[in-house]
Design a protein around this motif. Structure first.
Motif, PDB file in Angstrom:
ATOM      1  N   ALA A 327       1.362 -17.133 -10.181  1.00  0.00           N
ATOM      2  CA  ALA A 327       1.459 -15.983 -10.672  1.00  0.00           C
ATOM      3  C   ALA A 327       0.660 -15.022  -9.785  1.00  0.00           C
ATOM      4  CB  ALA A 327       1.092 -15.810 -11.866  1.00  0.00           C
ATOM      5  N   ALA A 328      -0.475 -15.332  -9.716  1.00  0.00           N
ATOM      6  CA  ALA A 328      -1.350 -14.428  -8.668  1.00  0.00           C
ATOM      7  C   ALA A 328      -0.937 -14.447  -7.092  1.00  0.00           C
ATOM      8  CB  ALA A 328      -3.109 -15.093  -8.752  1.00  0.00           C
ATOM      9  N   ALA A 329      -0.471 -15.401  -6.823  1.00  0.00           N
ATOM     10  CA  ALA A 329      -0.004 -15.361  -5.343  1.00  0.00           C
ATOM     11  C   ALA A 329       1.281 -14.469  -5.097  1.00  0.00           C
ATOM     12  CB  ALA A 329       0.332 -16.934  -4.877  1.00  0.00           C
ATOM     13  N   LEU A 330       2.141 -14.517  -6.162  1.00  0.00           N
ATOM     14  CA  LEU A 330       3.378 -13.613  -6.057  1.00  0.00           C
ATOM     15  C   LEU A 330       2.956 -12.384  -6.234  1.00  0.00           C
ATOM     16  CD1 LEU A 330       6.394 -13.985  -5.837  1.00  0.00           C
ATOM     17  CD2 LEU A 330       6.616 -13.936  -8.237  1.00  0.00           C
ATOM     18  N   ASP A 331       2.111 -11.908  -7.269  1.00  0.00           N
ATOM     19  CA  ASP A 331       1.652 -10.496  -6.897  1.00  0.00           C
ATOM     20  C   ASP A 331       0.979 -10.185  -5.859  1.00  0.00           C
ATOM     21  OD1 ASP A 331       2.638 -10.213  -9.663  1.00  0.00           O
ATOM     22  OD2 ASP A 331       0.453 -10.409 -10.730  1.00  0.00           O
ATOM     23  N   CYS A 332       0.072 -10.981  -5.378  1.00  0.00           N
ATOM     24  CA  CYS A 332      -0.765 -10.682  -4.070  1.00  0.00           C
ATOM     25  C   CYS A 332       0.057 -10.629  -2.759  1.00  0.00           C
ATOM     26  CB  CYS A 332      -1.793 -11.739  -3.690  1.00  0.00           C
ATOM     27  SG  CYS A 332      -3.179 -11.301  -4.829  1.00  0.00           S
ATOM     28  N   PHE A 333       1.334 -11.411  -2.627  1.00  0.00           N
ATOM     29  CA  PHE A 333       2.306 -11.273  -1.715  1.00  0.00           C
ATOM     30  C   PHE A 333       2.995 -10.030  -1.656  1.00  0.00           C
ATOM     31  CE2 PHE A 333       0.759 -15.357  -0.478  1.00  0.00           C
ATOM     32  CZ  PHE A 333       1.547 -15.879   0.776  1.00  0.00           C
ATOM     33  N   HIS A 334       3.503  -9.617  -2.770  1.00  0.00           N
ATOM     34  CA  HIS A 334       4.296  -8.324  -3.017  1.00  0.00           C
ATOM     35  C   HIS A 334       3.307  -7.339  -2.662  1.00  0.00           C
ATOM     36  CE1 HIS A 334       7.421 -10.432  -5.484  1.00  0.00           C
ATOM     37  NE2 HIS A 334       7.879 -10.281  -4.414  1.00  0.00           N
ATOM     38  N   ILE A 335       2.038  -7.433  -3.051  1.00  0.00           N
ATOM     39  CA  ILE A 335       0.916  -6.309  -2.743  1.00  0.00           C
ATOM     40  C   ILE A 335       0.679  -6.048  -1.262  1.00  0.00           C
ATOM     41  CG2 ILE A 335      -1.634  -5.649  -2.750  1.00  0.00           C
ATOM     42  CD1 ILE A 335      -1.393  -6.961  -5.909  1.00  0.00           C
ATOM     43  N   ALA A 336       0.591  -7.290  -0.731  1.00  0.00           N
ATOM     44  CA  ALA A 336       0.600  -7.336   0.885  1.00  0.00           C
ATOM     45  C   ALA A 336       1.946  -6.672   1.562  1.00  0.00           C
ATOM     46  CB  ALA A 336       0.294  -8.593   1.277  1.00  0.00           C
ATOM     47  N   TYR A 337       2.711  -7.175   1.070  1.00  0.00           N
ATOM     48  CA  TYR A 337       4.117  -6.434   1.785  1.00  0.00           C
ATOM     49  C   TYR A 337       4.390  -5.174   1.426  1.00  0.00           C
ATOM     50  CZ  TYR A 337       9.092  -6.119   3.012  1.00  0.00           C
ATOM     51  OH  TYR A 337      10.336  -5.886   3.846  1.00  0.00           O
ATOM     52  N   ALA A 338       4.025  -4.463   0.413  1.00  0.00           N
ATOM     53  CA  ALA A 338       4.124  -3.109   0.379  1.00  0.00           C
ATOM     54  C   ALA A 338       2.845  -2.266   1.259  1.00  0.00           C
ATOM     55  CB  ALA A 338       3.726  -2.722  -1.210  1.00  0.00           C
ATOM     56  N   ALA A 339       1.848  -2.882   1.432  1.00  0.00           N
ATOM     57  CA  ALA A 339       0.755  -2.215   2.123  1.00  0.00           C
ATOM     58  C   ALA A 339       1.112  -2.410   3.702  1.00  0.00           C
ATOM     59  CB  ALA A 339      -0.553  -3.137   1.907  1.00  0.00           C
ATOM     60  N   LEU A 340       1.645  -3.518   3.919  1.00  0.00           N
ATOM     61  CA  LEU A 340       2.318  -3.618   5.238  1.00  0.00           C
ATOM     62  C   LEU A 340       3.236  -2.487   5.759  1.00  0.00           C
ATOM     63  CD1 LEU A 340       2.589  -7.556   5.666  1.00  0.00           C
ATOM     64  CD2 LEU A 340       0.773  -5.849   6.952  1.00  0.00           C
ATOM     65  N   ALA A 341       4.181  -2.191   4.790  1.00  0.00           N
ATOM     66  CA  ALA A 341       5.145  -1.118   4.860  1.00  0.00           C
ATOM     67  C   ALA A 341       4.597   0.116   5.045  1.00  0.00           C
ATOM     68  CB  ALA A 341       6.079  -1.301   3.674  1.00  0.00           C
ATOM     69  N   ARG A 342       3.445   0.407   4.035  1.00  0.00           N
ATOM     70  CA  ARG A 342       2.917   1.729   4.041  1.00  0.00           C
ATOM     71  C   ARG A 342       2.017   2.065   5.325  1.00  0.00           C
ATOM     72  NH1 ARG A 342       0.911   0.156  -0.966  1.00  0.00           N
ATOM     73  NH2 ARG A 342      -0.998  -0.161  -0.146  1.00  0.00           N
ATOM     74  N   THR A 343       1.464   0.962   5.885  1.00  0.00           N
ATOM     75  CA  THR A 343       0.622   1.073   7.182  1.00  0.00           C
ATOM     76  C   THR A 343       1.622   0.698   8.422  1.00  0.00           C
ATOM     77  OG1 THR A 343      -0.099  -1.280   6.906  1.00  0.00           O
ATOM     78  CG2 THR A 343      -1.424   0.326   5.994  1.00  0.00           C
ATOM     79  N   GLY A 344       2.766   0.737   8.255  1.00  0.00           N
ATOM     80  CA  GLY A 344       3.464   0.619   9.566  1.00  0.00           C
ATOM     81  C   GLY A 344       3.428  -0.686  10.222  1.00  0.00           C
ATOM     82  N   ALA A 345       3.548  -1.907   9.752  1.00  0.00           N
ATOM     83  CA  ALA A 345       3.386  -3.101  10.360  1.00  0.00           C
ATOM     84  C   ALA A 345       4.649  -3.323  10.764  1.00  0.00           C
ATOM     85  CB  ALA A 345       2.989  -4.021   9.352  1.00  0.00           C
ATOM     86  N   PRO A 346       4.929  -3.894  11.972  1.00  0.00           N
ATOM     87  CA  PRO A 346       6.281  -4.283  12.720  1.00  0.00           C
ATOM     88  C   PRO A 346       7.334  -4.731  11.823  1.00  0.00           C
ATOM     89  CG  PRO A 346       4.528  -5.047  14.030  1.00  0.00           C
ATOM     90  CD  PRO A 346       3.824  -4.695  13.003  1.00  0.00           C
ATOM     91  N   PRO A 347       8.545  -4.313  11.767  1.00  0.00           N
ATOM     92  CA  PRO A 347       9.552  -4.902  10.933  1.00  0.00           C
ATOM     93  C   PRO A 347       9.673  -6.507  10.928  1.00  0.00           C
ATOM     94  CG  PRO A 347      10.645  -3.098  11.990  1.00  0.00           C
ATOM     95  CD  PRO A 347       8.974  -3.615  12.520  1.00  0.00           C
ATOM     96  N   ALA A 348       9.585  -7.046  12.231  1.00  0.00           N
ATOM     97  CA  ALA A 348       9.467  -8.558  12.459  1.00  0.00           C
ATOM     98  C   ALA A 348       8.443  -9.250  11.497  1.00  0.00           C
ATOM     99  CB  ALA A 348       9.508  -8.933  13.792  1.00  0.00           C
ATOM    100  N   VAL A 349       7.253  -8.788  11.457  1.00  0.00           N
ATOM    101  CA  VAL A 349       6.199  -9.018  10.712  1.00  0.00           C
ATOM    102  C   VAL A 349       6.448  -9.171   9.328  1.00  0.00           C
ATOM    103  CG1 VAL A 349       3.732  -8.910  10.038  1.00  0.00           C
ATOM    104  CG2 VAL A 349       4.266  -8.657  12.541  1.00  0.00           C
ATOM    105  N   ARG A 350       6.822  -7.983   8.693  1.00  0.00           N
ATOM    106  CA  ARG A 350       7.307  -7.848   7.362  1.00  0.00           C
ATOM    107  C   ARG A 350       8.362  -8.607   7.058  1.00  0.00           C
ATOM    108  NH1 ARG A 350       7.561  -2.182   8.669  1.00  0.00           N
ATOM    109  NH2 ARG A 350       9.740  -2.076   7.958  1.00  0.00           N
ATOM    110  N   GLY A 351       9.434  -8.954   7.885  1.00  0.00           N
ATOM    111  CA  GLY A 351      10.190 -10.086   7.578  1.00  0.00           C
ATOM    112  C   GLY A 351       9.876 -11.245   7.641  1.00  0.00           C
ATOM    113  N   ALA A 352       8.864 -11.536   8.386  1.00  0.00           N
ATOM    114  CA  ALA A 352       8.366 -13.105   8.320  1.00  0.00           C
ATOM    115  C   ALA A 352       7.748 -13.482   6.864  1.00  0.00           C
ATOM    116  CB  ALA A 352       7.561 -13.386   9.254  1.00  0.00           C
ATOM    117  N   VAL A 353       7.059 -12.146   6.438  1.00  0.00           N
ATOM    118  CA  VAL A 353       6.398 -12.173   5.215  1.00  0.00           C
ATOM    119  C   VAL A 353       7.454 -12.451   3.753  1.00  0.00           C
ATOM    120  CG1 VAL A 353       4.765 -10.995   3.324  1.00  0.00           C
ATOM    121  CG2 VAL A 353       4.482 -11.015   5.775  1.00  0.00           C
ATOM    122  N   ALA A 354       8.509 -11.864   3.922  1.00  0.00           N
ATOM    123  CA  ALA A 354       9.611 -11.771   3.254  1.00  0.00           C
ATOM    124  C   ALA A 354      10.210 -13.077   3.130  1.00  0.00           C
ATOM    125  CB  ALA A 354      10.657 -10.453   3.152  1.00  0.00           C
TER     126      ALA A 354
END
Length: 384
Positions: A327-354
Protein backbone atom coordinates in the motif's frame (compact mmCIF):
# COMPACT_ATOMS: atom_id res chain seq x y z
CA UNK A 1 44.10 -1.33 11.01
CA UNK A 2 47.53 -0.71 9.54
CA UNK A 3 49.54 2.26 10.71
CA UNK A 4 48.91 5.28 8.53
CA UNK A 5 50.51 8.65 8.02
CA UNK A 6 49.09 11.81 9.50
CA UNK A 7 48.66 13.31 12.96
CA UNK A 8 46.64 11.36 15.55
CA UNK A 9 42.99 12.30 16.08
CA UNK A 10 41.29 13.34 19.27
CA UNK A 11 37.67 12.46 19.98
CA UNK A 12 36.72 16.11 19.45
CA UNK A 13 38.56 16.17 16.12
CA UNK A 14 36.63 13.12 14.95
CA UNK A 15 33.25 14.54 15.98
CA UNK A 16 33.97 17.84 14.26
CA UNK A 17 35.13 16.08 11.08
CA UNK A 18 31.99 13.93 10.93
CA UNK A 19 29.70 16.93 11.43
CA UNK A 20 31.56 18.95 8.78
CA UNK A 21 32.01 16.35 6.04
CA UNK A 22 29.04 13.99 6.30
CA UNK A 23 26.38 16.62 5.57
CA UNK A 24 27.22 19.21 2.91
CA UNK A 25 24.20 21.48 3.23
CA UNK A 26 22.89 23.70 0.46
CA UNK A 27 20.14 23.94 -2.13
CA UNK A 28 19.14 20.36 -3.13
CA UNK A 29 19.87 20.22 -6.86
CA UNK A 30 22.19 17.30 -7.67
CA UNK A 31 21.50 13.63 -8.37
CA UNK A 32 23.85 10.77 -9.17
CA UNK A 33 24.16 7.02 -8.76
CA UNK A 34 26.42 4.00 -8.48
CA UNK A 35 25.48 0.95 -10.54
CA UNK A 36 27.00 -2.37 -9.46
CA UNK A 37 27.06 -5.38 -11.77
CA UNK A 38 28.00 -8.95 -11.04
CA UNK A 39 29.48 -10.56 -14.14
CA UNK A 40 29.33 -13.94 -15.86
CA UNK A 41 30.81 -15.72 -18.83
CA UNK A 42 27.77 -17.04 -20.73
CA UNK A 43 29.86 -19.94 -22.05
CA UNK A 44 30.90 -20.97 -18.51
CA UNK A 45 28.26 -19.48 -16.15
CA UNK A 46 29.32 -21.52 -13.15
CA UNK A 47 32.80 -20.07 -13.02
CA UNK A 48 33.76 -16.84 -11.26
CA UNK A 49 35.13 -14.05 -13.46
CA UNK A 50 38.56 -12.84 -12.26
CA UNK A 51 39.20 -9.11 -12.02
CA UNK A 52 42.17 -9.08 -14.46
CA UNK A 53 39.92 -10.49 -17.18
CA UNK A 54 37.40 -7.71 -16.57
CA UNK A 55 40.08 -5.02 -16.67
CA UNK A 56 41.49 -6.49 -19.88
CA UNK A 57 38.09 -6.47 -21.55
CA UNK A 58 37.48 -2.84 -20.59
CA UNK A 59 40.93 -1.55 -21.47
CA UNK A 60 40.27 -1.26 -25.19
CA UNK A 61 36.53 -0.61 -25.44
CA UNK A 62 34.88 0.01 -22.10
CA UNK A 63 35.99 3.38 -20.70
CA UNK A 64 33.04 5.53 -19.58
CA UNK A 65 32.98 9.04 -21.04
CA UNK A 66 31.30 10.86 -18.17
CA UNK A 67 31.78 8.91 -14.95
CA UNK A 68 34.28 6.32 -13.82
CA UNK A 69 34.34 2.64 -12.97
CA UNK A 70 35.90 0.36 -10.37
CA UNK A 71 36.54 -3.38 -10.58
CA UNK A 72 36.46 -5.36 -7.34
CA UNK A 73 38.85 -8.26 -6.70
CA UNK A 74 35.82 -10.55 -7.16
CA UNK A 75 35.38 -9.26 -10.71
CA UNK A 76 32.24 -7.25 -9.95
CA UNK A 77 32.15 -3.80 -11.57
CA UNK A 78 30.77 -0.50 -10.28
CA UNK A 79 29.99 2.42 -12.60
CA UNK A 80 29.90 5.76 -10.76
CA UNK A 81 28.22 8.80 -12.25
CA UNK A 82 29.21 12.36 -11.43
CA UNK A 83 26.48 14.46 -9.79
CA UNK A 84 24.09 16.04 -12.31
CA UNK A 85 21.74 18.99 -11.96
CA UNK A 86 19.15 17.38 -14.23
CA UNK A 87 17.61 13.90 -13.89
CA UNK A 88 17.29 13.53 -17.66
CA UNK A 89 20.96 14.34 -18.16
CA UNK A 90 21.90 11.87 -15.43
CA UNK A 91 19.91 9.11 -17.14
CA UNK A 92 21.21 9.93 -20.62
CA UNK A 93 24.89 10.16 -19.76
CA UNK A 94 24.86 7.21 -17.39
CA UNK A 95 23.21 5.16 -20.14
CA UNK A 96 26.07 6.10 -22.46
CA UNK A 97 28.64 5.04 -19.88
CA UNK A 98 26.88 1.75 -19.18
CA UNK A 99 26.59 1.04 -22.90
CA UNK A 100 30.35 1.55 -23.26
CA UNK A 101 31.01 -0.74 -20.30
CA UNK A 102 28.64 -3.39 -21.66
CA UNK A 103 30.34 -3.25 -25.07
CA UNK A 104 33.75 -3.63 -23.47
CA UNK A 105 32.58 -6.59 -21.43
CA UNK A 106 31.04 -8.21 -24.51
CA UNK A 107 34.35 -7.88 -26.36
CA UNK A 108 35.83 -10.07 -23.64
CA UNK A 109 32.98 -12.56 -23.70
CA UNK A 110 31.38 -11.25 -20.50
CA UNK A 111 27.92 -9.99 -19.56
CA UNK A 112 26.20 -8.60 -16.44
CA UNK A 113 24.06 -10.93 -14.38
CA UNK A 114 20.34 -10.08 -14.58
CA UNK A 115 20.01 -10.38 -10.79
CA UNK A 116 21.66 -8.66 -7.86
CA UNK A 117 22.76 -11.98 -6.40
CA UNK A 118 25.39 -14.37 -7.68
CA UNK A 119 23.93 -17.89 -7.96
CA UNK A 120 27.44 -19.28 -7.37
CA UNK A 121 27.39 -17.85 -3.83
CA UNK A 122 24.43 -15.84 -2.62
CA UNK A 123 25.99 -15.31 0.79
CA UNK A 124 29.12 -13.62 -0.53
CA UNK A 125 28.22 -11.62 -3.63
CA UNK A 126 25.35 -9.21 -4.20
CA UNK A 127 24.98 -5.98 -6.17
CA UNK A 128 23.33 -2.69 -5.24
CA UNK A 129 22.13 0.41 -7.01
CA UNK A 130 22.95 3.45 -4.88
CA UNK A 131 21.17 6.74 -5.53
CA UNK A 132 22.94 9.88 -4.36
CA UNK A 133 21.07 13.10 -3.58
CA UNK A 134 21.96 16.44 -2.05
CA UNK A 135 21.59 16.63 1.71
CA UNK A 136 19.44 19.78 1.62
CA UNK A 137 19.40 23.19 3.23
CA UNK A 138 20.96 23.85 6.62
CA UNK A 139 17.62 25.00 8.03
CA UNK A 140 14.68 22.97 9.34
CA UNK A 141 12.27 23.57 6.44
CA UNK A 142 10.76 20.94 4.11
CA UNK A 143 13.92 20.89 1.97
CA UNK A 144 16.26 21.00 4.95
CA UNK A 145 18.72 18.23 5.71
CA UNK A 146 16.84 17.03 8.80
CA UNK A 147 13.65 16.54 6.80
CA UNK A 148 15.41 14.83 3.90
CA UNK A 149 17.33 12.54 6.28
CA UNK A 150 14.01 11.50 7.83
CA UNK A 151 12.45 11.06 4.39
CA UNK A 152 15.27 8.78 3.22
CA UNK A 153 14.72 6.46 6.18
CA UNK A 154 10.93 6.62 5.83
CA UNK A 155 10.82 5.57 2.16
CA UNK A 156 13.83 3.24 2.36
CA UNK A 157 11.85 0.05 3.11
CA UNK A 158 9.47 0.85 0.24
CA UNK A 159 12.35 1.21 -2.21
CA UNK A 160 13.91 -1.99 -0.87
CA UNK A 161 10.66 -3.93 -1.26
CA UNK A 162 9.70 -2.60 -4.68
CA UNK A 163 13.13 -3.14 -6.25
CA UNK A 164 14.16 -6.34 -4.45
CA UNK A 165 16.11 -8.42 -6.97
CA UNK A 166 18.35 -10.83 -5.07
CA UNK A 167 15.99 -13.75 -4.39
CA UNK A 168 16.39 -17.12 -2.75
CA UNK A 169 13.96 -20.01 -2.59
CA UNK A 170 15.40 -21.81 0.45
CA UNK A 171 13.78 -21.39 3.86
CA UNK A 172 10.63 -19.75 2.53
CA UNK A 173 12.54 -17.43 0.25
CA UNK A 174 13.88 -13.90 0.51
CA UNK A 175 13.26 -11.22 -2.11
CA UNK A 176 16.51 -9.47 -1.14
CA UNK A 177 19.18 -11.77 0.25
CA UNK A 178 21.51 -8.76 -0.02
CA UNK A 179 19.52 -6.96 2.68
CA UNK A 180 19.08 -10.21 4.60
CA UNK A 181 22.86 -10.48 4.86
CA UNK A 182 22.99 -6.95 6.29
CA UNK A 183 20.29 -7.82 8.81
CA UNK A 184 22.59 -10.52 10.17
CA UNK A 185 25.47 -8.15 10.80
CA UNK A 186 26.12 -6.29 14.03
CA UNK A 187 23.38 -3.60 14.08
CA UNK A 188 25.96 -1.11 15.36
CA UNK A 189 27.48 -1.28 11.86
CA UNK A 190 24.48 -2.01 9.60
CA UNK A 191 21.22 -0.78 11.16
CA UNK A 192 19.94 2.78 10.60
CA UNK A 193 21.36 5.28 13.10
CA UNK A 194 19.09 6.22 16.02
CA UNK A 195 16.80 9.21 15.80
CA UNK A 196 17.57 12.77 16.74
CA UNK A 197 19.58 15.46 15.01
CA UNK A 198 21.20 13.82 11.95
CA UNK A 199 24.68 15.17 12.58
CA UNK A 200 24.75 14.18 16.23
CA UNK A 201 23.11 10.83 15.48
CA UNK A 202 25.58 9.98 12.72
CA UNK A 203 28.57 11.04 14.80
CA UNK A 204 27.48 8.79 17.69
CA UNK A 205 26.74 5.92 15.32
CA UNK A 206 30.06 6.13 13.50
CA UNK A 207 32.21 6.49 16.61
CA UNK A 208 30.35 3.84 18.61
CA UNK A 209 30.56 1.24 15.82
CA UNK A 210 33.12 -1.57 16.22
CA UNK A 211 36.28 -1.21 14.18
CA UNK A 212 36.59 -3.86 11.48
CA UNK A 213 39.88 -5.73 12.08
CA UNK A 214 42.48 -5.95 9.33
CA UNK A 215 45.47 -8.23 9.20
CA UNK A 216 48.88 -6.77 9.82
CA UNK A 217 50.78 -4.85 12.49
CA UNK A 218 48.78 -2.57 14.73
CA UNK A 219 45.52 -4.46 14.23
CA UNK A 220 42.66 -3.15 16.36
CA UNK A 221 40.60 -5.84 18.18
CA UNK A 222 37.12 -6.31 16.71
CA UNK A 223 35.39 -5.56 20.03
CA UNK A 224 36.89 -2.07 20.16
CA UNK A 225 34.69 0.79 18.93
CA UNK A 226 36.30 3.73 17.18
CA UNK A 227 35.49 5.94 20.18
CA UNK A 228 37.17 3.46 22.52
CA UNK A 229 40.17 3.37 20.24
CA UNK A 230 40.37 7.18 20.30
CA UNK A 231 40.24 7.19 24.08
CA UNK A 232 42.58 4.26 24.65
CA UNK A 233 45.18 5.24 22.07
CA UNK A 234 46.52 1.72 21.63
CA UNK A 235 47.86 -0.34 19.97
CA UNK A 236 48.47 3.08 18.37
CA UNK A 237 46.55 6.34 18.11
CA UNK A 238 44.12 6.51 15.15
CA UNK A 239 44.44 9.06 12.37
CA UNK A 240 42.03 10.68 9.92
CA UNK A 241 42.90 7.98 7.38
CA UNK A 242 41.80 5.39 9.93
CA UNK A 243 38.51 7.20 10.48
CA UNK A 244 37.77 7.37 6.76
CA UNK A 245 38.63 3.70 6.37
CA UNK A 246 36.33 2.92 9.29
CA UNK A 247 33.48 4.88 7.67
CA UNK A 248 33.88 2.80 4.50
CA UNK A 249 33.13 -0.34 6.54
CA UNK A 250 29.79 0.94 7.89
CA UNK A 251 26.76 -0.37 6.03
CA UNK A 252 23.57 1.44 7.09
CA UNK A 253 20.84 1.78 4.44
CA UNK A 254 21.32 5.57 4.23
CA UNK A 255 24.86 6.91 4.29
CA UNK A 256 25.78 10.59 4.67
CA UNK A 257 28.84 11.08 2.48
CA UNK A 258 28.52 14.76 1.78
CA UNK A 259 25.43 13.77 -0.15
CA UNK A 260 22.84 11.25 1.02
CA UNK A 261 23.54 7.82 -0.44
CA UNK A 262 20.49 5.53 -0.45
CA UNK A 263 22.05 2.08 -0.42
CA UNK A 264 19.02 -0.19 0.11
CA UNK A 265 18.13 -0.76 -3.56
CA UNK A 266 19.17 -4.03 -5.23
CA UNK A 267 20.88 -4.00 -8.61
CA UNK A 268 18.24 -4.18 -11.32
CA UNK A 269 17.82 -6.49 -14.32
CA UNK A 270 19.03 -5.38 -17.76
CA UNK A 271 18.44 -1.65 -18.20
CA UNK A 272 16.02 -1.29 -15.28
CA UNK A 273 18.24 1.08 -13.29
CA UNK A 274 16.57 4.38 -14.44
CA UNK A 275 13.32 3.51 -12.62
CA UNK A 276 14.67 3.40 -9.04
CA UNK A 277 16.76 6.46 -9.80
CA UNK A 278 13.71 8.35 -11.09
CA UNK A 279 11.36 7.21 -8.31
CA UNK A 280 13.85 8.18 -5.61
CA UNK A 281 14.54 11.55 -7.24
CA UNK A 282 10.80 12.12 -7.59
CA UNK A 283 10.13 11.50 -3.90
CA UNK A 284 12.78 14.10 -3.05
CA UNK A 285 11.89 16.50 -5.88
CA UNK A 286 10.01 19.12 -3.87
CA UNK A 287 8.32 19.81 -0.55
CA UNK A 288 4.96 18.47 -1.74
CA UNK A 289 6.36 15.10 -2.73
CA UNK A 290 8.32 14.78 0.51
CA UNK A 291 5.34 15.62 2.70
CA UNK A 292 3.10 13.18 0.83
CA UNK A 293 5.70 10.40 0.99
CA UNK A 294 6.17 10.85 4.74
CA UNK A 295 2.41 10.55 5.19
CA UNK A 296 2.25 7.47 2.94
CA UNK A 297 4.92 5.66 4.93
CA UNK A 298 3.89 6.77 8.41
CA UNK A 299 2.11 3.51 9.29
CA UNK A 300 5.16 1.43 8.36
CA UNK A 301 7.17 2.95 11.19
CA UNK A 302 4.42 3.58 13.74
CA UNK A 303 5.07 0.38 15.71
CA UNK A 304 8.77 1.16 16.28
CA UNK A 305 9.69 -2.48 15.65
CA UNK A 306 13.27 -3.75 16.03
CA UNK A 307 15.40 -3.44 12.93
CA UNK A 308 15.66 -7.23 12.51
CA UNK A 309 11.82 -7.67 12.51
CA UNK A 310 10.49 -4.33 11.30
CA UNK A 311 9.75 -2.91 7.85
CA UNK A 312 13.35 -3.31 6.64
CA UNK A 313 13.22 -7.04 7.39
CA UNK A 314 9.71 -7.50 5.96
CA UNK A 315 10.74 -5.70 2.81
CA UNK A 316 13.77 -7.95 2.37
CA UNK A 317 11.82 -11.16 2.94
CA UNK A 318 8.46 -10.45 1.33
CA UNK A 319 8.97 -7.52 -1.04
CA UNK A 320 5.56 -6.16 -1.98
CA UNK A 321 3.83 -9.34 -0.85
CA UNK A 322 3.66 -7.57 2.52
CA UNK A 323 0.32 -5.70 2.34
CA UNK A 324 1.47 -2.66 4.33
CA UNK A 325 4.54 -2.20 2.15
CA UNK A 326 2.43 -2.76 -0.98
CA UNK A 327 0.00 0.00 0.00
CA UNK A 328 2.78 2.43 0.87
CA UNK A 329 4.63 1.60 -2.34
CA UNK A 330 1.63 2.25 -4.56
CA UNK A 331 1.15 5.65 -2.91
CA UNK A 332 4.85 6.50 -3.12
CA UNK A 333 5.18 5.54 -6.77
CA UNK A 334 2.19 7.69 -7.70
CA UNK A 335 3.64 10.55 -5.64
CA UNK A 336 6.97 10.19 -7.43
CA UNK A 337 5.30 10.01 -10.86
CA UNK A 338 3.35 13.22 -10.19
CA UNK A 339 6.51 14.96 -8.96
CA UNK A 340 8.43 13.87 -12.07
CA UNK A 341 5.68 15.39 -14.22
CA UNK A 342 5.75 18.65 -12.20
CA UNK A 343 9.51 18.95 -12.50
CA UNK A 344 9.72 18.17 -16.22
CA UNK A 345 11.34 14.74 -16.20
CA UNK A 346 11.70 13.27 -19.70
CA UNK A 347 8.62 11.43 -21.02
CA UNK A 348 10.65 8.25 -21.50
CA UNK A 349 11.62 8.25 -17.82
CA UNK A 350 8.04 8.85 -16.71
CA UNK A 351 6.89 6.11 -19.06
CA UNK A 352 9.34 3.65 -17.57
CA UNK A 353 8.03 4.45 -14.08
CA UNK A 354 4.43 3.99 -15.24
CA UNK A 355 5.31 0.63 -16.81
CA UNK A 356 6.98 -0.50 -13.58
CA UNK A 357 3.90 0.47 -11.58
CA UNK A 358 1.67 -1.55 -13.90
CA UNK A 359 3.95 -4.59 -14.08
CA UNK A 360 5.04 -4.78 -10.46
CA UNK A 361 3.73 -2.32 -7.88
CA UNK A 362 0.04 -2.52 -8.76
CA UNK A 363 0.33 -6.33 -8.68
CA UNK A 364 2.21 -6.45 -5.37
CA UNK A 365 5.29 -7.83 -7.10
CA UNK A 366 8.99 -6.95 -7.40
CA UNK A 367 11.68 -8.12 -9.86
CA UNK A 368 12.68 -10.93 -7.51
CA UNK A 369 9.25 -12.48 -7.93
CA UNK A 370 9.98 -13.09 -11.61
CA UNK A 371 13.00 -15.20 -10.71
CA UNK A 372 11.21 -17.00 -7.88
CA UNK A 373 8.31 -17.85 -10.18
CA UNK A 374 10.74 -19.30 -12.74
CA UNK A 375 12.63 -21.34 -10.16
CA UNK A 376 9.53 -22.66 -8.42
CA UNK A 377 7.31 -23.23 -11.43
CA UNK A 378 5.22 -20.10 -11.08
CA UNK A 379 4.04 -20.00 -7.48
CA UNK A 380 5.00 -17.84 -4.50
CA UNK A 381 3.50 -17.88 -1.06
CA UNK A 382 2.03 -14.92 0.76
CA UNK A 383 3.81 -13.75 3.91
CA UNK A 384 2.71 -15.08 7.24
Amino acid sequence: MHATAGPPLTEQDAEAYLARHAFHTGAPRLVGLRVEWLLRDPTDPGRAVPAPRVESALAAHGAPRHGRHEVAPSGAITVISPPYRDLGECVRRTAEDLAAIRAGLASGGLAPLPRAVDPRGATTAAAALRVRLDVGHAGSGPLGFRRRWALAHAVGPVLLAAFANSPTTAGGGWRSIRQAMLLRLDPRRAAPPPGGDPRESWSRYALDAPVAPLAGPGTVPVELTFRQWLRAGHPRRPTLDDLNRHLDTLLPPVRPRGQLELAMIDGQPADGWPVPLAVTAGLFADAQAGDEALTATERLHALHEPYQRGPWARAARHGLRDPHLAAAALDCFHIAYAALARTGAPPAVRGAVADFIERYVARHRCPADDTIATLTGGGTTAPT
